[in-house]
Design an enzyme around this catalytic site. Sequence first.
Site, PDB file in Angstrom:
ATOM      1  N   TRP A  14     -23.397  21.617 -97.015  1.00 58.03           N
ATOM      2  CA  TRP A  14     -22.231  21.147 -97.762  1.00 58.03           C
ATOM      3  C   TRP A  14     -21.922  22.029 -98.976  1.00 58.03           C
ATOM      4  O   TRP A  14     -20.855  21.913 -99.574  1.00 58.03           O
ATOM      5  CB  TRP A  14     -22.446  19.710 -98.240  1.00 58.03           C
ATOM      6  CG  TRP A  14     -22.314  18.662 -97.182  1.00 58.03           C
ATOM      7  CD1 TRP A  14     -22.204  18.855 -95.826  1.00 58.03           C
ATOM      8  CD2 TRP A  14     -22.265  17.243 -97.392  1.00 58.03           C
ATOM      9  NE1 TRP A  14     -22.096  17.653 -95.186  1.00 58.03           N
ATOM     10  CE2 TRP A  14     -22.126  16.638 -96.121  1.00 58.03           C
ATOM     11  CE3 TRP A  14     -22.335  16.428 -98.519  1.00 58.03           C
ATOM     12  CZ2 TRP A  14     -22.050  15.254 -95.964  1.00 58.03           C
ATOM     13  CZ3 TRP A  14     -22.258  15.049 -98.363  1.00 58.03           C
ATOM     14  CH2 TRP A  14     -22.120  14.471 -97.094  1.00 58.03           C
ATOM     15  N   GLU A  98     -25.526  33.130-100.754  1.00 59.52           N
ATOM     16  CA  GLU A  98     -24.878  32.827-102.039  1.00 59.52           C
ATOM     17  C   GLU A  98     -25.911  32.768-103.150  1.00 59.52           C
ATOM     18  O   GLU A  98     -25.631  33.154-104.290  1.00 59.52           O
ATOM     19  CB  GLU A  98     -24.080  31.511-101.925  1.00 59.52           C
ATOM     20  CG  GLU A  98     -22.796  31.730-101.135  1.00 59.52           C
ATOM     21  CD  GLU A  98     -22.334  30.531-100.328  1.00 59.52           C
ATOM     22  OE1 GLU A  98     -22.777  29.406-100.605  1.00 59.52           O
ATOM     23  OE2 GLU A  98     -21.531  30.741 -99.396  1.00 59.52           O
ATOM     24  N   SER A 214     -19.027  31.051 -90.461  1.00 57.65           N
ATOM     25  CA  SER A 214     -17.763  30.649 -89.851  1.00 57.65           C
ATOM     26  C   SER A 214     -17.916  30.076 -88.447  1.00 57.65           C
ATOM     27  O   SER A 214     -17.030  30.226 -87.608  1.00 57.65           O
ATOM     28  CB  SER A 214     -16.760  31.811 -89.858  1.00 57.65           C
ATOM     29  OG  SER A 214     -16.462  32.193 -91.195  1.00 57.65           O
ATOM     30  N   GLY A 235     -21.222  25.775 -92.668  1.00 61.58           N
ATOM     31  CA  GLY A 235     -20.707  25.451 -93.994  1.00 61.58           C
ATOM     32  C   GLY A 235     -19.418  24.659 -93.892  1.00 61.58           C
ATOM     33  O   GLY A 235     -19.411  23.442 -93.689  1.00 61.58           O
ATOM     34  N   GLY A 236     -18.295  25.367 -93.996  1.00 61.17           N
ATOM     35  CA  GLY A 236     -16.974  24.738 -94.027  1.00 61.17           C
ATOM     36  C   GLY A 236     -16.765  23.654 -92.982  1.00 61.17           C
ATOM     37  O   GLY A 236     -16.327  22.536 -93.305  1.00 61.17           O
TER      38      GLY A 236
HETATM   39  P1  PGA Z   1     -19.458  28.883 -93.318  1.00 64.38           P
HETATM   40  O1  PGA Z   1     -20.814  28.885 -94.143  1.00 64.38           O
HETATM   41  O2  PGA Z   1     -19.715  28.136 -92.049  1.00 64.38           O
HETATM   42  O3  PGA Z   1     -18.482  28.181 -94.216  1.00 64.38           O
HETATM   43  O4  PGA Z   1     -19.107  30.313 -93.074  1.00 64.38           O
HETATM   44  C1  PGA Z   1     -22.049  29.033 -93.497  1.00 64.38           C
HETATM   45  C2  PGA Z   1     -23.140  29.025 -94.523  1.00 64.38           C
HETATM   46  O5  PGA Z   1     -22.907  29.531 -95.620  1.00 64.38           O
HETATM   47  O6  PGA Z   1     -24.245  28.525 -94.273  1.00 64.38           O
END
Ligand code: PGA
Length: 253
Positions: A14, A98, A214, A235-236
Site C-alpha cells: 500500500w 523507494e 506495474s 503497488g498501485g
Molecule cells: P507498482 O509498485 O505496482 O505501483 O509499480 C510495485 C512496488 O513498488 O512494489
Amino acid sequence: MNKNLRKTVIAGNWKMNKTRREAEELIKQLRTNNTKVNIVVCVPYTNLQTAVEGFKGCSVKVGAQNVHFEKSGAFTGEISADMLKEIGAEYVIIGHSERRQYFGETDETVNKRTKAALDAGLIPIMCVGELLDEREAGITEEVVSRQTKLGLAGFTADEVKKTIIAYEPVWAIGTGRTATAEQAGDACGLIRGVIAKLYSKEVADAVTIQYGGSMNANNAAELLAQEDVDGGLIGGASLSAEDFGIIIKAAGA
Ligand code: PGA
C-alpha cells in the site's frame, strides 16, 4: 514443474496510502478465504492493528513495509521485528527501491533487516532490481546478482528458503511501464540461478520469487505464468479491491 512446489504469494504494497478509516473500507472489500494462493497486504505501520483485526478469520495475512535490524534502543522513529510480530504482522517488505532511493537503504542494511525479520519469525520479502540506466548499460545481471548475494550474505539454507525475493526493476515501479513477461521471467530465473550456485538447486527451487513493477489486472496472468515467477508484489493495483482480486485469480485461485 518445480513451480508447483513453491508457494505462490500475491502481496499488496500500500506504500504511504490509506488513513485508518480508508483502510477499514478496503480491508472489508479484500477479505477472502482463498487457500490456493498466499495473499498478503503490506500496510503502513499505523494500519497494522486495523489490518490484523480486519482480516481475522480470513486467509489474508498482514505485512509491514520496513523493519529495523536492532531489537530495541535509541533509534527514534524505527520499529523492531518483535514489535511487528507482537502486533500480528507475519510478513515484512525489506529493501524496497523507494527505501534504497530515498532513505539510504544499502545492501548491508537490507541484509541486517532481513536477518532480524527471520530471527523474529517474520517472513521477509526482500526486494532487488536494477535502475533504468543499469539495464540500458547491460548490467542488470550484475546488479541483481550483487543485491541478491549481499542481501542473503551469511544466511543458512533454511533462512534462504524462508525468504521471499521480489524482483522489481526500478524503471517499472509506479511508471505503468511493466517488464515484459520474458524480462521478468529471465530476471527471476537469474536470481534462482544465483541461489543455486551459492547454496544448491534444492534450495533455489524452494524459494518464492515474485515480480513487481506495474503489475495489474491486465498483465498479471502473463507475468505469473512464467516458470520462475512465483507471485507478485503489487503497488498501485493493490489499492483497488477489484484489480487485486483479478490478480489473485490470475495467480491460480
Ligand atoms: P507498482 O509498485 O505496482 O505501483 O509499480 C510495485 C512496488 O513498488 O512494489
